[in-house]
Write a protein that holds these residues in place. Structure first.
Motif, PDB file in Angstrom:
ATOM      1  N   LEU A  68      -4.431  12.186  -8.760  1.00 50.63           N
ATOM      2  CA  LEU A  68      -3.347  11.420  -7.607  1.00 50.63           C
ATOM      3  C   LEU A  68      -3.246  10.836  -6.339  1.00 50.63           C
ATOM      4  N   ILE A  69      -4.294  11.077  -5.773  1.00 49.22           N
ATOM      5  CA  ILE A  69      -4.927  10.289  -4.827  1.00 49.22           C
ATOM      6  C   ILE A  69      -5.165   9.438  -4.883  1.00 49.22           C
ATOM      7  N   ASP A  70      -4.631   7.968  -5.242  1.00 50.33           N
ATOM      8  CA  ASP A  70      -4.276   7.026  -5.371  1.00 50.33           C
ATOM      9  C   ASP A  70      -4.033   5.830  -4.280  1.00 50.33           C
ATOM     10  N   THR A  71      -5.379   5.359  -3.407  1.00 49.13           N
ATOM     11  CA  THR A  71      -4.560   5.010  -1.985  1.00 49.13           C
ATOM     12  C   THR A  71      -6.430   4.252  -1.784  1.00 49.13           C
ATOM     13  N   GLU A  72      -6.152   3.352  -0.853  1.00 47.41           N
ATOM     14  CA  GLU A  72      -7.746   2.932  -0.139  1.00 47.41           C
ATOM     15  C   GLU A  72      -7.395   3.351   1.122  1.00 47.41           C
ATOM     16  N   GLU A  73      -6.699   4.022   1.773  1.00 48.92           N
ATOM     17  CA  GLU A  73      -6.760   4.448   3.022  1.00 48.92           C
ATOM     18  C   GLU A  73      -7.810   5.258   3.308  1.00 48.92           C
ATOM     19  N   GLY A  74      -8.754   5.561   4.357  1.00 43.68           N
ATOM     20  CA  GLY A  74     -10.179   6.831   4.253  1.00 43.68           C
ATOM     21  C   GLY A  74     -11.202   6.731   3.117  1.00 43.68           C
ATOM     22  N   GLN A  75     -11.752   7.748   3.162  1.00 42.69           N
ATOM     23  CA  GLN A  75     -12.879   7.751   2.221  1.00 42.69           C
ATOM     24  C   GLN A  75     -12.078   8.226   0.856  1.00 42.69           C
TER      25      GLN A  75
END
Length: 334
Positions: A68-75
């Motif tokens: 679910l954590i599909d983001t370019e944000e952070g690591q």
């Protein structure tokens, strides 16, 4: 701000007080010797196997969260790091009901630099699917143990006489339902700006948007497979521990499914770690299955106790590991 913390503290104390009271009321007449004898006579190979299956379940839940954590944000969040954050959340839930969901998001925000708002959104999606799965499992248990379900309902109200009364007063029943629907429609329209109505509408909108979001994931199949696998794991956890306790070793798979459903409903209650509510509902269904009251309560205490010890141990280890990790620093800030 001070009043807010006081209110939260009072809510925590009340929920803990209710949990302790239910637990005390259930076990006040059970001698400690009976519990010790049951623990000694149990087959701990099965119980340890049950704990290992539970650990597998935590890793499956962690993997599902990373999907679910599909983001370019952070690591990028690894399964191992998601697991440690998850266990910290479960540990916090033992102290403050539902606070663990925010706590695990806060852990990843600190270590991976992902905004807490985004992470809470992923948790809402998780909980929406878990609710859907719980309803599905309840329906499955009804189909598998339909006769027992009806027998339990008959203890509360006579289904046959209720059916006859409904048929004999069918016009009144239909009219009453129509009036009820109109009343609900009127309330929703008249009080659509009321806080409670807004919260209910927001709750259902979040569930719907969460389910839609799953289709946009890179691996939606993996998400659904892991979600179903979690409930299979929950069932196997209870099934194996039932084998390890003499009084429940002869229960059928359908009966264990019913026990799991009741335990899951007990864990949903807003008390710390399902204390009291889990024990009450599990013991209740076991008594209906022919298990003695003492053995039913002891079974509930053993399965819940082993899970609590697992969460406390694994949660503390995960908390120490995550606290040693450095806080995330944005590249432009270096």
């Amino acid at each position: 701000m001070g009043q807010k913390y006081i209110k939260q503290f009072i809510q925590v104390v009340i929920s803990l007080g209710i949990a302790i009271w239910i637990f005390w009321f259930l076990y006040k007449d059970i001698a400690l010797d009976s519990l010790i004898d049951q623990v000694k006579s149990s087959n701990w190979s099965w119980i340890v196997f049950s704990i290992l299956i539970s650990i597998l379940g935590y890793f499956v839940r962690s993997w599902r969260w990373t999907l679910l954590i599909d983001t370019e944000e952070g690591q990028k969040v690894t399964v191992t790091r998601a697991y440690h954050a998850l266990m910290v959340g479960y540990l916090v839930n033992m102290l403050i009901p539902r606070a663990g969901e925010v706590a695990r998001c806060g852990v990843l925000t600190r270590t991976n630099g992902i905004s807490i708002g985004y992470l809470i959104g992923t948790v809402i999606v998780e909980r929406s699917v878990d609710l859907l799965c719980l309803v599905s499992v309840i329906l499955l248990a009804f189909m598998v143990e339909r006769e027992l379900f009806l027998n339990l309902a008959n203890q509360l109200i006579s289904i046959d006489s209720l059916g006859e009364q409904l048929l004999s007063n069918l016009p009144i029943v239909i009219g009453g339902l129509a009036i009820l629907l109109l009343l609900v429609f009127y309330i929703l329209k008249r009080f659509r700006d009321h806080g409670l109505i807004n919260k209910l509408q927001h709750f259902f909108r979040e569930i719907l948007s969460g389910l839609k979001q799953i289709g946009t994931l890179a691996n939606p199949a993996g998400f659904w497979i892991s979600s179903i696998s979690l409930w299979v794991i929950y069932f196997l956890t209870m099934y194996t521990i039932a084998f390890g306790i003499p009084s429940t070793a002869n229960l059928s798979s359908g009966e264990i499914l019913l026990v799991m459903v009741m335990g899951s409903i007990g864990m949903v209650a807003p008390v710390q770690g399902g204390i009291g509510t889990f024990h009450a509902l599990v013991a209740f269904i076991l008594i209906q299955l022919g298990i003695s009251e003492v053995d039913g309560k002891i079974f509930a205490a053993i399965i819940h106790g082993t899970q609590v010890l697992l969460v406390l141990g694994a949660g503390l280890i995960s908390w120490l590991i995550m606290m040693k990790l450095p806080s995330w620093i944005k590249p432009e800030e270096v």
